[in-house]
Design a protein around this motif. Sequence first.
Motif, PDB file in Angstrom:
ATOM      1  N   LEU A  98       1.037  -1.366  -0.051  1.00 41.15           N
ATOM      2  CA  LEU A  98      -0.090   0.111   0.222  1.00 41.15           C
ATOM      3  C   LEU A  98       0.459   0.971  -0.063  1.00 41.15           C
ATOM      4  CD1 LEU A  98      -3.210  -0.583   2.507  1.00 41.15           C
ATOM      5  CD2 LEU A  98      -3.432  -0.469   0.304  1.00 41.15           C
ATOM      6  N   ARG A  99       1.849   1.132   0.729  1.00 45.13           N
ATOM      7  CA  ARG A  99       2.910   2.686   0.807  1.00 45.13           C
ATOM      8  C   ARG A  99       3.299   2.577  -0.761  1.00 45.13           C
ATOM      9  NH1 ARG A  99       7.189   3.225   5.556  1.00 45.13           N
ATOM     10  NH2 ARG A  99       5.363   3.916   6.800  1.00 45.13           N
ATOM     11  N   HIS A 327      11.534 -12.542   3.336  1.00 41.44           N
ATOM     12  CA  HIS A 327      11.683 -10.920   1.908  1.00 41.44           C
ATOM     13  C   HIS A 327      10.979  -9.968   2.555  1.00 41.44           C
ATOM     14  CE1 HIS A 327      10.815  -9.870  -1.882  1.00 41.44           C
ATOM     15  NE2 HIS A 327       9.852 -10.099  -1.252  1.00 41.44           N
ATOM     16  N   TYR A 328       9.917 -10.051   3.453  1.00 40.55           N
ATOM     17  CA  TYR A 328       9.428  -8.740   3.609  1.00 40.55           C
ATOM     18  C   TYR A 328      10.545  -8.042   4.754  1.00 40.55           C
ATOM     19  CZ  TYR A 328       4.383 -10.100   1.999  1.00 40.55           C
ATOM     20  OH  TYR A 328       3.511 -10.653   0.891  1.00 40.55           O
ATOM     21  N   ARG A 329      10.894  -8.937   5.538  1.00 41.39           N
ATOM     22  CA  ARG A 329      11.862  -8.464   6.291  1.00 41.39           C
ATOM     23  C   ARG A 329      12.981  -7.438   5.845  1.00 41.39           C
ATOM     24  NH1 ARG A 329      11.328 -13.444  10.628  1.00 41.39           N
ATOM     25  NH2 ARG A 329       9.886 -12.945  11.316  1.00 41.39           N
ATOM     26  N   LYS A 330      13.775  -8.682   4.600  1.00 35.43           N
ATOM     27  CA  LYS A 330      14.699  -7.565   4.238  1.00 35.43           C
ATOM     28  C   LYS A 330      14.278  -6.605   3.287  1.00 35.43           C
ATOM     29  CE  LYS A 330      17.707 -12.374   4.120  1.00 35.43           C
ATOM     30  NZ  LYS A 330      17.382 -13.338   3.393  1.00 35.43           N
ATOM     31  N   LYS A 332      12.336  -4.660   4.127  1.00 34.87           N
ATOM     32  CA  LYS A 332      12.247  -2.917   4.975  1.00 34.87           C
ATOM     33  C   LYS A 332      10.633  -2.735   3.882  1.00 34.87           C
ATOM     34  CE  LYS A 332      17.018  -1.699   6.205  1.00 34.87           C
ATOM     35  NZ  LYS A 332      17.622  -2.534   6.615  1.00 34.87           N
ATOM     36  N   ILE A 333      10.073  -3.752   4.218  1.00 33.35           N
ATOM     37  CA  ILE A 333       8.542  -3.895   3.907  1.00 33.35           C
ATOM     38  C   ILE A 333       7.869  -2.570   5.074  1.00 33.35           C
ATOM     39  CG2 ILE A 333       6.190  -4.598   4.339  1.00 33.35           C
ATOM     40  CD1 ILE A 333       7.716  -4.942   1.254  1.00 33.35           C
ATOM     41  N   ASP A 334       6.803  -1.719   4.943  1.00 30.86           N
ATOM     42  CA  ASP A 334       6.277  -1.246   5.944  1.00 30.86           C
ATOM     43  C   ASP A 334       6.188  -2.062   6.974  1.00 30.86           C
ATOM     44  OD1 ASP A 334       3.253   1.109   5.654  1.00 30.86           O
ATOM     45  OD2 ASP A 334       3.974   0.658   7.798  1.00 30.86           O
ATOM     46  N   ASP A 335       6.890  -0.550   8.493  1.00 28.64           N
ATOM     47  CA  ASP A 335       6.324  -1.733   9.673  1.00 28.64           C
ATOM     48  C   ASP A 335       4.556  -2.548   9.477  1.00 28.64           C
ATOM     49  OD1 ASP A 335       8.429  -0.286  12.135  1.00 28.64           O
ATOM     50  OD2 ASP A 335       8.676  -2.293  11.259  1.00 28.64           O
TER      51      ASP A 335
END
Lengths: 589, 127
Positions: A98-99, A327-330, A332-335
């Motif tokens: 979304l971001r 994968h999302y962590r790496k 740096k997906i929206d917190d």
Amino acid sequence: MIPILQFDPATLTLWYDTQLLAASRSSREVGLALHYAIDGQEDWLKCLVRQQHDQWVETRCASVASAVWHEKRHFLDFVLTNYGAMRVRQFFQIYVNLRTFLGITQQHGPILVPLDRSLDPDRCAMMNVAINDPDLKKLALFVEKSKSMILDDRRPAPSRFGGIEIGGEAIFECIAYHLQLGKVHRVFGEDILGRVQNDNPSRRDIGLKYQWIYTVLKESGLLEAELVSDDVFLVRDEPLLPLLFAALAGRYYGQTQTRTESTSSYHPGERLASLIYHLGDRASEYARLSTMDAWDRVNLACSTIFGRSVLEEIDADYDQEEKRIEHYRKAKIDDDPLKAYEEFHELRGRFIRILKEDPGQILDQAKWSDEMVNRLHPFVVCAAPAGVIGTPPTGFSRLSGYSHPETDYEAVPDARWWWSAMRDESELEENDSRLRLRHQRTWIDVVSDLAPMAKLLIDGNRMRSMVGPEISAVKIRIERQTGVSLVVDPLSRHPAEKMDISHWYYITGRDRFRCQVTHRIVRAPHGRMLGPWDVRRRPAFREALLGYLKGGMRQRMLLATWRDWSPWLVCDEIGEIFDATPLEHSVFS
Amino acid sequence: MSSDRKAIFLTIVGPEKVIRAVSAMEKTEGLSVSPPKPVDSLADAVDSVLGPDEIKQLLEFATVTLEFGTAAIGFISALKTALASDDATTKPEVHVLNGRTNEEILIINEKTDEAAAKKAIESSAEK
């Protein structure tokens, strides 16, 4: 249909319409039954039901409690099963993007929502829009693929009863309905069970939607079931849930499927058909197995025909989910969406452990009823579609509402209201027996912001919501934040509303109401229920109402038309005036 | 209905089988039909058993772009053929909507008069 209780897979929350409940006969008792069932306070619930002298109240309290148990089962199945987790993941995939979406749209021209409609050049030409950005296109393709997957799952299979759904969602309904009735029987006894089963005006549709599995498995010889009356089955249910759970262990994440002439490891409906075919050779033997033996048998059957047991499929899926989170962590997906998805994954892990260590708690009707269901605690949202003036009561946090800026609310209380609020929950302790998501704050953001945005992208304004403005309000917010114009596809400007006043009489148990326009008393079967979206699509009707009123009454009606997204209850005469006013098709564009 | 003298945009909504059959028809001069899509996402909240229920029909839609003239008759005829070939017990029908406003123009079934249908479609384009 006007829902009084819902489970929302987009947010894993249980929603109830507090105003519809308040309008009911014996609203206090029915409301208490709801909350006792939500909180797992079974002794209080039994007391409450036993105390009722009015049979309608007694039955309705039991029905409402059983509806909560039904939704709690959905909560478990959406989190635990591969099919359920896939459905939840479809929303999270959008949340994490979304971001990016909001960033891209700032530079983009008008965008068509639902987003997948932007992939249709004819549709774009018709609406004078175009999608140019490759990341936007990717998101649109994802929405298209998700819809296609769900459609494949929900496409009715032909039967001599007409088309019936046999996919994942249909299996979910069978499981939840079966277990809710089992629990009603255990808690309240046979007499109340019979009345709860009859406490529904659409018995035939209930049969098709919730009980098709008994017929299918009985005819396959895999279930001992007897039709004791028109629509009541007596079932030996020990082997039922293991088989259904095996069907729900589909293979996703692009994994290689096992497909032969008689088997498919993919969709739940295909898996179920494959298992029925495979187990059919020794069907009568299967039908007499205990739950645990049936669970062993279906795991073996899945290994044989699909190459993996049920538990192996679940483990593989959980592993893929872990990789997706990494994968999302790496990246740096929206917190916020990441935190929520991590909590979902954690809870799913707990359910998987229970399934492995004590499968009866999930697959055995009695054990589920006695040991599991009261431990389940989805977050609870109180919906007030008509809006409630002021702020939510103590113990609730506002999710959606309106506060007119720079206003003295003491002097003008009508200038502030709320539509939905989440019930506050204490922090989860380390050895807490409750099975729920961890941090409520994380999920408040999901419910109030992420989910409405995702729903707008998936379905425009068409996705049904207990609280109408949650989606259209987010559209306004996105447009203000980004400067982009979101064009709602004409087919998706409003939900399909089918309003029937007899539904209101049935749900509330009332036989009369006061017309919200003329204030005259209307008695059943008379009166009309006007859908909130339909009311807004007839601006001439609203203008006529406002024109009729003067001064303070006019001001209050104006505020009410902004605030009140509940169905309007009116007399037949007002209904006729409503029907005669023209529809304005460009509203909600 | 949009009419910039070149194209009339319609949305047709109906049972999956019928819409897919129409979408599969070959593009002809003055007529094109987009690939079918589901009307609903089917991903909305799950209602409780409490209360009246309805069996939801799965509907699909397609976008039809056609020009004034004979293209409309060809399209209506193709739609009627697709409807007639559906072996459902209750004969299906297709809703023809103004593509841009979603206003319903007419409902087509296998008995629809083609000339009248063409007139309805073209008149709504001139509004």
